[in-house]
Scaffold this active site. Structure first.
Site, PDB file in Angstrom:
ATOM      1  CD  GLU A 106      32.710  45.171  37.445  1.00  0.00           C
ATOM      2  OE1 GLU A 106      32.830  43.963  37.204  1.00  0.00           O
ATOM      3  OE2 GLU A 106      33.515  45.823  38.142  1.00  0.00           O
ATOM      4  CE  LYS A 126      32.572  44.457  42.145  1.00  0.00           C
ATOM      5  NZ  LYS A 126      33.558  45.517  42.464  1.00  0.00           N
ATOM      6  CD  GLU A 155      40.707  46.407  42.917  1.00  0.00           C
ATOM      7  OE1 GLU A 155      39.797  46.799  43.669  1.00  0.00           O
ATOM      8  OE2 GLU A 155      40.862  45.212  42.621  1.00  0.00           O
ATOM      9  CD  GLU A 159      32.279  46.224  46.330  1.00  0.00           C
ATOM     10  OE1 GLU A 159      32.671  45.958  45.183  1.00  0.00           O
ATOM     11  OE2 GLU A 159      33.041  46.612  47.228  1.00  0.00           O
TER      12      GLU A 159
END
Length: 505
Positions: free
Chosen positions: A332, A335, A282, A343
């Site tokens: 997203e 999250k 990542e 995030e």
């Protein structure tokens, strides 16, 4: 079809030969400027998931030939079948104990989530990621005793399934598993509290021809330390200004990614694993939710990273470029924001697959948005014209909306933080309305709201319209509970938004 006609004489054959040579050279030179071995992370913590077949098409059109899934999502694994995209599929942390305590549990999981998709759909699964950053200090040792046994049992299950050579195990780890007492990469070693466990895992991976996977986030270095030199988080990108440098013997490090990665390589060398293959699982930069999380910084970081991928550039200690998985493909909205509001905003693309900012992907290619996405009606829920900011039910209504929908873009120094008070309320109401699929009654906040067909978006602040998840062929199911960082919307953020609204009032 080639743009010439084949001739039947010798002169024509000679000419054709030269044309083919020139054509091959042209294709090769163009191909050399395209990113190879580029992966990305495809997360599923979203309230309105894009259909998996649309995402796979988007991956291919943007040149990603590797993808990392955080869990075995059935629709994703089916759609990836025969796609020529290599897959790393994850086992969530909350499943590690079961895998550690029972080989049969691991065997059953591999059979259902690896063997079945390889044999039935032709999904090119190359890695099983056992856990996700299980040794984070914030987990307080919850997974220290189960990660290695789970890794061993999954490896045994792959061998039993006849996949031991084709599919490799790995453990994606956060960069906090190593450190440097000297502050220089050459001083790298594994954390004292887990060094024995780390070396056992690394030896096991090495014995089985498997790589170590590490997640590196220069953004988090900047986020954690207000005195961190901001330019050191980025790459020079050919700019005339000399970036800050960390001098380590004969090596000058001009960016934190290289220094961080080489700290790991020093730790491996120090413990006898200098040739251990390493994957960057990542790496990326968010676009919202923090003063340094914005489109400009994300473009700057990811373009610099892309330039390195295109050129095949590694680090001073590992000149050969490792496999890199960008984080992330899509935002997203479910999250956990315990680490920070950013995030939910790591994606190169918004939740609906639209491009946030352009990148040069090599060979003259730019990012391509998702195709075939269908949306709900073009209507928004906003604060009613007749409603008053002094209405005593307003703070509670906003808090309710932001408890069940994502309002992170309203946070301090975020993309919508500069809205005036009424627009601030409208944003919260609309996020709830869209998250609830524009259902009847979802724009009823004690008479404070109304539906409009006029887009209330402002420069830099998008008022969303959700995709119609039930109107796509092969639409993905609703997301399950999160495997890694949580899914619930955050009451604390709702309080912050209400507090900001009170300040406005």
């Amino acid at each position: 079809m080639l743009p010439f006609r084949i001739s039947h004489n010798i002169m024509g054959t000679t000419s054709l030969w030269w044309v083919l040579v020139l054509y091959a050279v042209f294709i090769r030179s163009s191909w050399d400027n395209v990113a190879h071995g580029l992966g990305c992370n495809w997360g599923s913590r979203v309230s309105h998931p894009l259909p998996a077949n649309i995402v796979v098409k988007m991956l291919k059109e943007n040149g990603f030939d590797k993808v990392k899934l955080f869990e075995a999502e059935a629709e994703a694994l089916k759609a990836l079948g025969n796609s020529d995209i290599q897959v790393m599929v994850g086992i969530p942390n909350d499943m590690l104990a079961g895998m550690a305590n029972s080989v049969q549990t691991a065997v059953n999981w591999v059979s259902a989530n690896v063997s079945a998709y390889i044999s039935k759909y032709g999904t090119d699964i190359r890695y099983v990621a056992v856990g996700n950053e299980p040794f984070l200090k914030t987990y307080n040792g919850s997974f220290l005793q189960v990660t290695f046994p789970a890794l061993q049992n999954v490896q045994a299950a792959l061998i039993k399934a006849g996949l031991g050579r084709q599919v490799k195990v790995t453990v994606p780890l956060n960069a906090d598993v190593y450190q440097s007492d000297t502050g220089l990469p050459s001083g790298g070693n594994f954390r004292a509290d887990i060094i024995d466990l780390m070396l056992s895992i690394i030896k096991f991976l090495s014995d089985n021809g498997a790589p170590l996977t590490i997640n590196i986030y220069p953004f988090l270095s900047l986020y954690a330390d207000p005195n961190f030199p901001i330019d050191y988080a980025f790459f020079s990108n050919g700019s005339a200004a000399a970036p800050p440098a960390v001098v380590d013997g004969s090596i000058s490090y001009t960016n934190v990614l290289d220094a961080n990665f080489d700290t790991l390589i020093s730790a491996l060398e120090k413990n006898g694993f200098g040739s251990m293959p390493v994957i960057v699982g990542e790496v990326g930069w968010p676009t919202d939710g923090n003063t340094n999380a914005n489109v400009e910084n994300a473009r700057r970081f990811n373009q610099g990273l892309m330039n390195r991928v295109i050129s095949g550039q590694g680090t001073p200690k590992r000149p050969a470029q490792p496999d890199i998985y960008l984080f992330a493909l899509i935002d997203e909205d479910m999250k956990s924001i315990d680490p920070g509001s950013f995030e939910r905003h790591w994606g190169l693309f918004y939740y609906d697959g639209t491009v946030k900012y352009q990148l040069d992907m090599g060979g003259g290619r730019a990012l391509v948005a998702a195709r075939g996405v269908k949306y709900k009606a073009r209507q928004w829920c906003v604060m009613a014209p007749q409603a008053s900011l002094s209405d005593p039910s307003l703070p509670g209504s906003v808090a309710y909306a932001c408890t069940y929908a994502d309002c992170t873009s309203l946070g301090y120094e975020s993309s919508c933080s500069r809205l005036e008070a009424r627009s601030n309320v409208s944003y919260a109401f609309n996020m709830y309305y869209q998250t609830m699929d524009q259902r009847q009654g979802s724009c009823s906040f004690n008479g404070l709201s109304a539906v409009t067909t006029i887009d209330p978006s402002e420069e830099g602040c998008r008022f969303e319209i959700m995709i119609d998840t039930g109107n796509h062929e092969g639409a993905a199911p609703s997301p399950k509970a999160s495997s890694s960082r949580g899914t619930k919307f955050n009451m604390g953020l709702a309080f912050v938004v209400v507090l900001a609204l009170m300040v406005w009032s």
